[in-house]
Each structure stands twice: as C-alpha cells, then as structure tokens.
Design a protein around this motif. Structure first.
Motif, short mmCIF file in Angstrom:
data_model
loop_
_atom_site.label_atom_id
_atom_site.label_comp_id
_atom_site.label_asym_id
_atom_site.label_seq_id
_atom_site.Cartn_x
_atom_site.Cartn_y
_atom_site.Cartn_z
N HIS A 1 -43.32 -4.39 5.21
CA HIS A 1 -42.46 -4.60 6.37
C HIS A 1 -43.20 -4.32 7.68
O HIS A 1 -42.92 -4.95 8.70
CB HIS A 1 -41.16 -3.79 6.27
N ILE A 2 -44.18 -3.43 7.65
CA ILE A 2 -44.99 -3.16 8.85
C ILE A 2 -45.96 -4.32 9.08
O ILE A 2 -46.20 -4.72 10.21
CB ILE A 2 -45.75 -1.82 8.72
N GLN A 3 -46.50 -4.88 8.01
CA GLN A 3 -47.37 -6.05 8.14
C GLN A 3 -46.62 -7.20 8.82
O GLN A 3 -47.17 -7.88 9.70
CB GLN A 3 -47.87 -6.51 6.77
N LEU A 4 -45.38 -7.42 8.42
CA LEU A 4 -44.59 -8.50 9.02
C LEU A 4 -44.30 -8.22 10.50
O LEU A 4 -44.38 -9.13 11.33
CB LEU A 4 -43.27 -8.69 8.24
N LYS A 5 -44.02 -6.97 10.83
CA LYS A 5 -43.83 -6.60 12.24
C LYS A 5 -45.11 -6.83 13.02
O LYS A 5 -45.08 -7.28 14.16
CB LYS A 5 -43.42 -5.12 12.37
N ALA A 6 -46.25 -6.49 12.41
CA ALA A 6 -47.54 -6.65 13.08
C ALA A 6 -47.79 -8.12 13.43
O ALA A 6 -48.30 -8.43 14.51
CB ALA A 6 -48.67 -6.11 12.21
N ILE A 7 -47.42 -9.02 12.54
CA ILE A 7 -47.59 -10.45 12.80
C ILE A 7 -46.74 -10.87 13.99
O ILE A 7 -47.21 -11.57 14.90
CB ILE A 7 -47.24 -11.27 11.55
N ARG A 8 -45.48 -10.41 14.04
CA ARG A 8 -44.61 -10.76 15.17
C ARG A 8 -45.14 -10.18 16.48
O ARG A 8 -45.14 -10.84 17.52
CB ARG A 8 -43.19 -10.27 14.91
N ARG A 9 -45.61 -8.94 16.44
CA ARG A 9 -46.13 -8.29 17.65
C ARG A 9 -47.42 -8.95 18.12
O ARG A 9 -47.69 -9.03 19.31
CB ARG A 9 -46.33 -6.81 17.41
N THR A 10 -48.22 -9.43 17.18
CA THR A 10 -49.45 -10.12 17.52
C THR A 10 -49.15 -11.40 18.30
O THR A 10 -49.86 -11.72 19.27
CB THR A 10 -50.27 -10.42 16.25
N LYS A 11 -48.11 -12.10 17.92
CA LYS A 11 -47.71 -13.31 18.65
C LYS A 11 -47.31 -12.97 20.07
O LYS A 11 -47.65 -13.69 21.02
CB LYS A 11 -46.60 -14.04 17.91
N LEU A 12 -46.59 -11.87 20.24
CA LEU A 12 -46.22 -11.41 21.58
C LEU A 12 -47.47 -11.04 22.38
O LEU A 12 -47.59 -11.37 23.56
CB LEU A 12 -45.26 -10.21 21.46
N TRP B 1 -58.36 -0.14 23.32
CA TRP B 1 -56.95 -0.19 23.68
C TRP B 1 -56.09 -0.15 22.43
O TRP B 1 -56.58 -0.41 21.33
CB TRP B 1 -56.65 -1.49 24.43
N SER B 2 -54.80 0.13 22.61
CA SER B 2 -53.86 0.02 21.50
C SER B 2 -52.55 -0.59 21.99
O SER B 2 -52.25 -0.55 23.19
CB SER B 2 -53.57 1.40 20.87
N PHE B 3 -51.80 -1.17 21.05
CA PHE B 3 -50.43 -1.57 21.34
C PHE B 3 -49.57 -1.26 20.12
O PHE B 3 -50.05 -1.11 19.01
CB PHE B 3 -50.33 -3.04 21.79
N ARG B 4 -48.27 -1.16 20.37
CA ARG B 4 -47.33 -0.75 19.33
C ARG B 4 -46.93 -1.89 18.41
O ARG B 4 -46.59 -2.97 18.86
CB ARG B 4 -46.05 -0.22 19.96
N ILE B 5 -46.97 -1.59 17.11
CA ILE B 5 -46.30 -2.42 16.12
C ILE B 5 -44.84 -1.97 16.07
O ILE B 5 -43.93 -2.77 16.09
CB ILE B 5 -46.95 -2.29 14.73
N ASP B 6 -44.65 -0.65 16.00
CA ASP B 6 -43.33 -0.02 16.11
C ASP B 6 -43.55 1.41 16.56
O ASP B 6 -44.63 1.74 17.05
CB ASP B 6 -42.55 -0.12 14.79
#
Length: 92
Positions: A20-31, A54-59
């Motif tokens: 479920h985190i992998q799927l969130k990561a894909i959505r956040r990558t598109k953003l 740098w970093s950005f949030r997956i969740d």
C-alpha cells in the motif's frame, strides 16, 4: 514536467516497502513530476545542505530521498521510513 531517474538502491528500497505504501509512492511521484514543490509533498532539503539531498512525503511515515541532477531532472535515491531517511547521509 520533471524527469525522474531511479537508482538501483531506490528500486530495491521501494520493493521492500509494504504494497500500500508502494502504491502511494507511485501517486506521489506523479504529483512530484508535475510540481516537485507542491505543498502536499512537504519537499525539504536534508542537512547538511552541502550534500544537496532532498526528501518528499509519501505519507506521514514514509519519504522519498532524491537529488536534483539538472533543472528538469531528479534522481530518486531511496524510499524508506522517515527515521531512516534522515539518517541516510550518516549511513554512507
């Protein structure tokens, strides 16, 4: 749109995350591709700043660590729990 390069380490780290985190990561990558500084990503530079990482949030708990390698290109380095992300430079 930002072009994304993936390190081998990134691929391995992402594969170890829960599905479920992998799927969130894909959505956040598109953003991220549309706007790497979108407020919802909470993009921030990691200390020490001279490492240019740098970093950005997956969740709330997971982050993607990256480096800008050009004006329109980012290299994704690692995907992991935030407690590990912020220690990345100490581990290298």
């Amino acid at each position: 749109m930002i072009k994304i390069l993936l390190s081998e380490e990134f691929d391995d780290s992402l594969a170890k995350l829960p599905k479920h985190i992998q799927l969130k990561a894909i959505r956040r990558t598109k953003l991220f591709q549309a706007n790497p500084f979108h407020p919802g990503l909470n993009t921030e530079k990691i200390n020490p700043p001279q490492l240019n990482i740098w970093s950005f949030r997956i969740d709330r708990n997971y982050r993607i660590l990256f480096r800008f390698v050009g004006s329109d290109t980012a290299l994704f380095i690692l995907a992991d729990h935030h407690k590990n992300i912020y220690r990345y430079h100490e581990l290298k």
